[in-house]
Design a protein around this motif. Sequence first.
Motif, short mmCIF file in Angstrom:
data_model
loop_
_atom_site.label_atom_id
_atom_site.label_comp_id
_atom_site.label_asym_id
_atom_site.label_seq_id
_atom_site.Cartn_x
_atom_site.Cartn_y
_atom_site.Cartn_z
N PHE A 144 0.84 -1.20 0.00
CA PHE A 144 0.00 0.00 0.00
C PHE A 144 0.87 1.25 0.00
O PHE A 144 0.65 2.19 -0.77
N ARG A 145 1.87 1.27 0.84
CA ARG A 145 2.77 2.42 0.92
C ARG A 145 3.51 2.65 -0.40
O ARG A 145 3.68 3.79 -0.84
N ASN A 146 3.94 1.58 -1.04
CA ASN A 146 4.71 1.68 -2.28
C ASN A 146 3.85 1.82 -3.53
O ASN A 146 4.37 1.78 -4.65
N ASP A 147 2.55 1.96 -3.35
CA ASP A 147 1.62 2.14 -4.46
C ASP A 147 1.57 0.92 -5.38
O ASP A 147 1.25 1.03 -6.57
N GLN A 148 1.88 -0.25 -4.85
CA GLN A 148 1.68 -1.48 -5.61
C GLN A 148 0.20 -1.87 -5.60
O GLN A 148 -0.25 -2.59 -6.47
N VAL A 149 -0.51 -1.40 -4.58
CA VAL A 149 -1.96 -1.54 -4.51
C VAL A 149 -2.55 -0.19 -4.11
O VAL A 149 -1.90 0.60 -3.43
N GLN A 150 -3.77 0.05 -4.53
CA GLN A 150 -4.42 1.32 -4.20
C GLN A 150 -5.53 1.14 -3.17
O GLN A 150 -6.02 2.11 -2.60
N LEU A 151 -5.92 -0.09 -2.92
CA LEU A 151 -6.99 -0.41 -1.99
C LEU A 151 -6.61 -1.68 -1.25
O LEU A 151 -5.97 -2.57 -1.83
N ALA A 152 -6.97 -1.76 0.03
CA ALA A 152 -6.64 -2.97 0.79
C ALA A 152 -7.70 -3.28 1.83
O ALA A 152 -8.28 -2.36 2.42
N TRP A 153 -7.92 -4.56 2.02
CA TRP A 153 -8.76 -5.06 3.11
C TRP A 153 -7.80 -5.33 4.27
O TRP A 153 -7.09 -6.32 4.30
N PHE A 154 -7.74 -4.37 5.19
CA PHE A 154 -6.81 -4.41 6.31
C PHE A 154 -7.51 -4.82 7.60
O PHE A 154 -8.73 -4.68 7.73
N GLY A 155 -6.70 -5.26 8.56
CA GLY A 155 -7.17 -5.35 9.93
C GLY A 155 -7.08 -3.97 10.56
O GLY A 155 -6.57 -3.02 9.94
N GLY A 156 -7.56 -3.84 11.79
CA GLY A 156 -7.53 -2.54 12.45
C GLY A 156 -6.13 -1.96 12.55
O GLY A 156 -5.89 -0.81 12.17
N LEU A 157 -5.17 -2.76 13.04
CA LEU A 157 -3.80 -2.29 13.22
C LEU A 157 -3.11 -2.02 11.90
O LEU A 157 -2.50 -0.96 11.71
N SER A 158 -3.19 -2.96 10.95
CA SER A 158 -2.52 -2.76 9.67
C SER A 158 -3.10 -1.57 8.92
O SER A 158 -2.39 -0.85 8.21
N GLY A 159 -4.41 -1.31 9.09
CA GLY A 159 -5.02 -0.14 8.48
C GLY A 159 -4.47 1.16 9.04
O GLY A 159 -4.18 2.11 8.30
N VAL A 160 -4.33 1.21 10.37
CA VAL A 160 -3.74 2.39 11.01
C VAL A 160 -2.31 2.59 10.51
O VAL A 160 -1.90 3.71 10.17
N GLN A 161 -1.53 1.52 10.45
CA GLN A 161 -0.15 1.61 9.98
C GLN A 161 -0.10 2.14 8.55
O GLN A 161 0.72 3.01 8.22
N ALA A 162 -0.97 1.61 7.69
CA ALA A 162 -0.96 2.01 6.28
C ALA A 162 -1.33 3.48 6.12
O ALA A 162 -0.70 4.21 5.35
N ARG A 163 -2.34 3.92 6.85
CA ARG A 163 -2.78 5.33 6.71
C ARG A 163 -1.74 6.30 7.26
O ARG A 163 -1.62 7.42 6.77
#
Length: 288
Positions: free
Chosen positions: A74-93
């Motif tokens: 997500f950070r490297n723009d290899q994907v533009q959308l992700a189904w994250f868990g709560g923690l991984s979503g916070v990390q990504a944002r």
Amino acid sequence: MLKHFSRVLPIALPLLFVTTLAAAEPFVFTAIPDEDETRLQQRFQKVADYLADKLDVEVRFVPVKSYAAAVTAFRNDQVQLAWFGGLSGVQARERVPGSRALAQGIEDAEFQTYFIAHESTGLEEGAGLNDAMRDMTFTFGSKGSTSGRLMPEHFLRKAFGEAPDEVFSRVGFSGNHSRTASLVASGAYQLGALNYTVWENELEAGNLDTDSVKVIWKTPTYPDYQWTIRDDVNERFGEGFADRVQQALLDMEDPALLESFPRSGFIPVNNDDYEIIRQVGQQLDILD
């Protein structure tokens, strides 16, 4: 005239070709690997087909090997959308400023972790977190999992006043929720913590023997999984694209599609709804 046209044509064709390529950019998404990769591919390919139809763009699902890999993609723009868990979503944002949570499953507003025990422990169903668990072996799921690591560790520290490796004789990380269930059911670990929906699905599929493994405690509820989208999709796919993606997710009603998650439907959500996850991650120093 023909001579002039022949000189222009080789220039015009490459320009047209480049424009076509730009318009054909695929919209790519991933999902945290809370189950094995084969099952993930089966689950999410039909979601990709649904989104492609709704959004009128090519949509691709790409699997990843770990929760951390999902955040990195997500950070490297290899994907533009992700189904994250709560923690991984916070990390990504936090790594991609401006990105936002779009939708969570109806069940994700009040998610739970189940603590489970092998029958050899002698712990009964509903026993709770107590001193009888001390010096037993324990497995979390993935190190980056909200329901398999972050929140279980939070509740363990609250109950015992100590870190898990001070409470248990051995602490492991299974990698995903399905494996946590199988490791405890087999007796490889005496105790474990996992996503409650995976537990219920494994039971329904007949993969667990409740004479061998049982739920000894259910945590209080907390927010968990969500769809998160990058901030630059409107520039790349057209004005209002992020809102169109959100609406497509909220409109997902086909039981066969929802079973992929599994959820009964999706509801709107925003970044602020995950503030408690961010705070707990900071407290445990596992946000990064």
